[in-house]
Design a protein around this motif. Structure first.
Motif, PDB file in Angstrom:
ATOM      1  N   SER A 268       0.830  -1.211   0.000  1.00 16.90           N
ATOM      2  CA  SER A 268       0.000   0.000   0.000  1.00 16.90           C
ATOM      3  C   SER A 268       0.859   1.254   0.000  1.00 16.90           C
ATOM      4  O   SER A 268       0.607   2.196  -0.766  1.00 16.90           O
ATOM      5  CB  SER A 268      -0.926   0.002   1.221  1.00 16.90           C
ATOM      6  N   THR A 269       1.870   1.293   0.849  1.00 15.37           N
ATOM      7  CA  THR A 269       2.741   2.467   0.878  1.00 15.37           C
ATOM      8  C   THR A 269       3.552   2.568  -0.417  1.00 15.37           C
ATOM      9  O   THR A 269       3.878   3.674  -0.854  1.00 15.37           O
ATOM     10  CB  THR A 269       3.685   2.420   2.094  1.00 15.37           C
ATOM     11  N   GLY A 270       3.844   1.435  -1.034  1.00 16.39           N
ATOM     12  CA  GLY A 270       4.517   1.456  -2.328  1.00 16.39           C
ATOM     13  C   GLY A 270       3.632   2.061  -3.408  1.00 16.39           C
ATOM     14  O   GLY A 270       4.097   2.832  -4.261  1.00 16.39           O
ATOM     15  N   LEU A 271       2.331   1.719  -3.383  1.00 12.67           N
ATOM     16  CA  LEU A 271       1.386   2.301  -4.331  1.00 12.67           C
ATOM     17  C   LEU A 271       1.308   3.813  -4.167  1.00 12.67           C
ATOM     18  O   LEU A 271       1.227   4.563  -5.147  1.00 12.67           O
ATOM     19  CB  LEU A 271      -0.001   1.686  -4.134  1.00 12.67           C
ATOM     20  N   ILE A 272       1.337   4.263  -2.915  1.00  6.84           N
ATOM     21  CA  ILE A 272       1.275   5.708  -2.654  1.00  6.84           C
ATOM     22  C   ILE A 272       2.515   6.395  -3.227  1.00  6.84           C
ATOM     23  O   ILE A 272       2.420   7.444  -3.869  1.00  6.84           O
ATOM     24  CB  ILE A 272       1.180   5.988  -1.146  1.00  6.84           C
ATOM     25  N   ALA A 273       3.678   5.796  -2.988  1.00  2.00           N
ATOM     26  CA  ALA A 273       4.922   6.384  -3.492  1.00  2.00           C
ATOM     27  C   ALA A 273       4.892   6.501  -5.010  1.00  2.00           C
ATOM     28  O   ALA A 273       5.335   7.509  -5.580  1.00  2.00           O
ATOM     29  CB  ALA A 273       6.115   5.539  -3.040  1.00  2.00           C
ATOM     30  N   LEU A 274       4.359   5.469  -5.678  1.00  4.69           N
ATOM     31  CA  LEU A 274       4.244   5.519  -7.135  1.00  4.69           C
ATOM     32  C   LEU A 274       3.307   6.646  -7.564  1.00  4.69           C
ATOM     33  O   LEU A 274       3.580   7.357  -8.536  1.00  4.69           O
ATOM     34  CB  LEU A 274       3.733   4.186  -7.666  1.00  4.69           C
ATOM     35  N   SER A 275       2.202   6.795  -6.842  1.00  5.92           N
ATOM     36  CA  SER A 275       1.242   7.842  -7.177  1.00  5.92           C
ATOM     37  C   SER A 275       1.861   9.227  -7.051  1.00  5.92           C
ATOM     38  O   SER A 275       1.598  10.116  -7.873  1.00  5.92           O
ATOM     39  CB  SER A 275       0.006   7.741  -6.274  1.00  5.92           C
ATOM     40  N   VAL A 276       2.683   9.408  -6.023  1.00  3.69           N
ATOM     41  CA  VAL A 276       3.357  10.698  -5.849  1.00  3.69           C
ATOM     42  C   VAL A 276       4.193  11.016  -7.088  1.00  3.69           C
ATOM     43  O   VAL A 276       4.155  12.134  -7.624  1.00  3.69           O
ATOM     44  CB  VAL A 276       4.238  10.695  -4.588  1.00  3.69           C
ATOM     45  N   GLY A 277       4.943  10.026  -7.560  1.00  2.00           N
ATOM     46  CA  GLY A 277       5.764  10.225  -8.751  1.00  2.00           C
ATOM     47  C   GLY A 277       4.936  10.481  -9.992  1.00  2.00           C
ATOM     48  O   GLY A 277       5.234  11.383 -10.785  1.00  2.00           O
ATOM     49  N   TYR A 278       3.871   9.697 -10.182  1.00  2.39           N
ATOM     50  CA  TYR A 278       3.018   9.862 -11.359  1.00  2.39           C
ATOM     51  C   TYR A 278       2.311  11.224 -11.357  1.00  2.39           C
ATOM     52  O   TYR A 278       2.198  11.871 -12.402  1.00  2.39           O
ATOM     53  CB  TYR A 278       1.981   8.746 -11.420  1.00  2.39           C
ATOM     54  N   TYR A 279       1.839  11.651 -10.192  1.00  2.00           N
ATOM     55  CA  TYR A 279       1.147  12.939 -10.116  1.00  2.00           C
ATOM     56  C   TYR A 279       2.121  14.087 -10.390  1.00  2.00           C
ATOM     57  O   TYR A 279       1.761  15.072 -11.045  1.00  2.00           O
ATOM     58  CB  TYR A 279       0.494  13.132  -8.748  1.00  2.00           C
ATOM     59  N   GLY A 280       3.330  13.964  -9.857  1.00  2.00           N
ATOM     60  CA  GLY A 280       4.324  15.001 -10.110  1.00  2.00           C
ATOM     61  C   GLY A 280       4.660  15.110 -11.587  1.00  2.00           C
ATOM     62  O   GLY A 280       4.747  16.207 -12.141  1.00  2.00           O
ATOM     63  N   THR A 281       4.833  13.948 -12.235  1.00  2.00           N
ATOM     64  CA  THR A 281       5.096  13.940 -13.675  1.00  2.00           C
ATOM     65  C   THR A 281       3.920  14.513 -14.451  1.00  2.00           C
ATOM     66  O   THR A 281       4.091  15.293 -15.395  1.00  2.00           O
ATOM     67  CB  THR A 281       5.383  12.505 -14.152  1.00  2.00           C
ATOM     68  N   SER A 282       2.711  14.135 -14.050  1.00  2.00           N
ATOM     69  CA  SER A 282       1.506  14.622 -14.731  1.00  2.00           C
ATOM     70  C   SER A 282       1.377  16.128 -14.590  1.00  2.00           C
ATOM     71  O   SER A 282       0.982  16.829 -15.533  1.00  2.00           O
ATOM     72  CB  SER A 282       0.265  13.936 -14.150  1.00  2.00           C
ATOM     73  N   MET A 283       1.704  16.642 -13.408  1.00  2.00           N
ATOM     74  CA  MET A 283       1.627  18.086 -13.173  1.00  2.00           C
ATOM     75  C   MET A 283       2.578  18.838 -14.099  1.00  2.00           C
ATOM     76  O   MET A 283       2.218  19.855 -14.691  1.00  2.00           O
ATOM     77  CB  MET A 283       1.957  18.392 -11.712  1.00  2.00           C
ATOM     78  N   SER A 284       3.780  18.296 -14.254  1.00  2.00           N
ATOM     79  CA  SER A 284       4.779  18.970 -15.087  1.00  2.00           C
ATOM     80  C   SER A 284       4.428  18.908 -16.571  1.00  2.00           C
ATOM     81  O   SER A 284       4.912  19.726 -17.358  1.00  2.00           O
ATOM     82  CB  SER A 284       6.159  18.344 -14.861  1.00  2.00           C
ATOM     83  N   ALA A 285       3.599  17.938 -16.953  1.00  2.00           N
ATOM     84  CA  ALA A 285       3.227  17.759 -18.360  1.00  2.00           C
ATOM     85  C   ALA A 285       1.835  18.274 -18.669  1.00  2.00           C
ATOM     86  O   ALA A 285       1.266  17.942 -19.709  1.00  2.00           O
ATOM     87  CB  ALA A 285       3.320  16.282 -18.732  1.00  2.00           C
ATOM     88  N   SER A 286       1.264  19.085 -17.776  1.00  2.00           N
ATOM     89  CA  SER A 286      -0.093  19.622 -17.963  1.00  2.00           C
ATOM     90  C   SER A 286      -0.048  21.141 -17.993  1.00  2.00           C
ATOM     91  O   SER A 286      -0.111  21.792 -16.938  1.00  2.00           O
ATOM     92  CB  SER A 286      -1.015  19.138 -16.839  1.00  2.00           C
ATOM     93  N   PRO A 287       0.043  21.747 -19.172  1.00  2.00           N
ATOM     94  CA  PRO A 287       0.122  23.215 -19.249  1.00  2.00           C
ATOM     95  C   PRO A 287      -1.122  23.924 -18.724  1.00  2.00           C
ATOM     96  O   PRO A 287      -1.018  25.055 -18.259  1.00  2.00           O
ATOM     97  CB  PRO A 287       0.291  23.467 -20.756  1.00  2.00           C
ATOM     98  N   ARG A 288      -2.293  23.279 -18.795  1.00  2.00           N
ATOM     99  CA  ARG A 288      -3.522  23.930 -18.325  1.00  2.00           C
ATOM    100  C   ARG A 288      -3.462  24.086 -16.813  1.00  2.00           C
ATOM    101  O   ARG A 288      -3.306  23.104 -16.086  1.00  2.00           O
ATOM    102  CB  ARG A 288      -4.750  23.118 -18.747  1.00  2.00           C
ATOM    103  N   ARG A 289      -3.602  25.304 -16.323  1.00  2.00           N
ATOM    104  CA  ARG A 289      -3.319  25.600 -14.915  1.00  2.00           C
ATOM    105  C   ARG A 289      -4.262  24.891 -13.957  1.00  2.00           C
ATOM    106  O   ARG A 289      -3.866  24.527 -12.848  1.00  2.00           O
ATOM    107  CB  ARG A 289      -3.398  27.111 -14.688  1.00  2.00           C
ATOM    108  N   ASP A 290      -5.525  24.712 -14.360  1.00  2.00           N
ATOM    109  CA  ASP A 290      -6.456  24.062 -13.451  1.00  2.00           C
ATOM    110  C   ASP A 290      -6.066  22.615 -13.184  1.00  2.00           C
ATOM    111  O   ASP A 290      -6.307  22.080 -12.103  1.00  2.00           O
ATOM    112  CB  ASP A 290      -7.883  24.125 -14.001  1.00  2.00           C
ATOM    113  N   LEU A 291      -5.421  21.984 -14.164  1.00  2.00           N
ATOM    114  CA  LEU A 291      -4.969  20.604 -13.975  1.00  2.00           C
ATOM    115  C   LEU A 291      -3.823  20.556 -12.969  1.00  2.00           C
ATOM    116  O   LEU A 291      -3.765  19.672 -12.109  1.00  2.00           O
ATOM    117  CB  LEU A 291      -4.530  19.994 -15.307  1.00  2.00           C
ATOM    118  N   GLY A 292      -2.893  21.500 -13.081  1.00  2.00           N
ATOM    119  CA  GLY A 292      -1.802  21.560 -12.115  1.00  2.00           C
ATOM    120  C   GLY A 292      -2.309  21.756 -10.703  1.00  2.00           C
ATOM    121  O   GLY A 292      -1.814  21.140  -9.752  1.00  2.00           O
TER     122      GLY A 292
END
Length: 336
Positions: A268-292
């Motif tokens: 479970s904690t491993g899944l959370i750690a992965l989500s943190v990484g995926y969300y951070g990557t998604s934020m950096s690749a989302s120019p639309r401000r509301d998504l960030g």
């Protein structure tokens, strides 16, 4: 001097330690899946994944022994799983779980390859990466043959190339929002799919958890994952982009001990750690401000959840300490 004559670096020992822990946990889980799946095609790919994990453990242990580095305790088949427990997940859940696991492993091995320099360690992670590539290919083939493969949405073909003409491309708080870009769709779609899988995983874990802290933690995680699916799904629906289906129906009503609380907390904690990484990557690749803004809000929520999970593991003595630097202050105290 050849690098193989040098001691393992912090990057090499850390990546090997994490890989050993993951393979020990995976062996327990796949042994159980192999004993429960009914479809022979699914059983074949589960066996393929299981054999990979089983082959990795002694190889990493040998590298540790050569370095006189203590082998992690990890997870044990006789302590952390009961393969005779009733069926907890459906066959199609196991396929999706293997698919996501292979994708995650390929990314992890890719990171390891970028960090290590010693030839024997590089060769090990390179081989592991190729193995996971083949496993993912086989899992995808089975998913496609059974009509279960989750396809990403299609995009319209543009008539020609174009350039962004004004800053409305970045806006999203007020007024008319531009349609989602391809990278934004891909990340929203992937994050939805991962959370749907995570919600189903945590539902099963909550049913078989014995410790009250663990059970409440799993239920809370399930609710967080479901809420995040709703957020990603609503954003996709604004542009009439379909979201993946949920997977709650892939969990049975079993409540008998299946996995140890320690193993389930690790996953479970491993899944959370992965989500943190995926969300951070998604934020950096989302120019639309509301998504960030949305990703930042969800990220803060799972960071708090991760901290609570770590506290539970420490409280019950389940968190194995990873390799770390010397505590110089503690050494000085001992000398005094």
């Amino acid at each position: 001097m050849k690098l193989e004559n040098q001691s393992l670096t912090s990057a090499e020992i850390t990546q090997l330690w994490a890989a050993y822990m993951n393979d020990c946990a995976l062996e327990c889980q796949l042994q159980y899946f192999w004993a429960k799946v009914e479809d022979e095609d699914v059983k074949t790919v589960v066996q393929q994944g299981l054999e990979l994990a089983q082959s990795h453990i002694p190889k990493i242990a040998d590298l540790f022994k050569k370095e006189n580095f203590p082998i992690p305790y990890g997870f044990k088949l006789d302590e952390d799983v009961d393969i005779n427990a009733p069926r907890l997940y459906s066959d199609h859940f196991v396929l999706y779980y293997l698919q996501q696991g292979a994708k995650t492993a390929m990314q992890a091995y890719g990171v390891s390859l970028s960090l290590v320099g010693r030839e024997d360690v590089y060769h090990y992670f390179s081989q592991c990466h190729r193995e996971q590539d083949e496993l993912l290919k086989q899992v995808n083939t089975v998913l496609q043959a059974k009509g279960l493969y989750v396809m990403f949405p299609h995009l319209p073909k543009p008539e020609n190339y174009d350039f962004v003409k004004n800053q409305s491309f970045l806006t999203g708080y007020f007024g008319e929002r531009r349609p989602l870009a391809g990278t934004e769709i891909n990340n929203l779609f992937s994050n939805y799919h991962r959370n749907a899988l995570g919600a189903a995983t945590l539902i099963g874990f909550s049913q078989v958890a014995k410790n009250t802290d663990v059970r409440k933690f799993m239920v809370r995680g399930k609710e967080i994952a479901q809420k995040h699916c709703e957020v990603f799904g609503s954003i996709l629906s604004e542009d009439d982009v379909p979201a993946p289906t949920k997977m709650e129906d892939s969990v049975t009503d079993a409540t008998t001990y299946t996995f140890s609380d320690k193993l389930m907390m690790y996953y479970s904690t491993g899944l959370i750690a992965l989500s943190v990484g995926y969300y951070g990557t998604s934020m950096s690749a989302s120019p639309r401000r509301d998504l960030g803004t949305a990703y930042n809000r969800l990220l803060n929520e799972i960071l708090k959840y991760a901290e609570d999970g770590a506290n539970i593991m420490i409280k019950h003595g389940w968190m194995e300490e990873p390799p770390r630097a010397l505590d110089r202050d503690e050494l000085a105290k001992k000398k005094g």
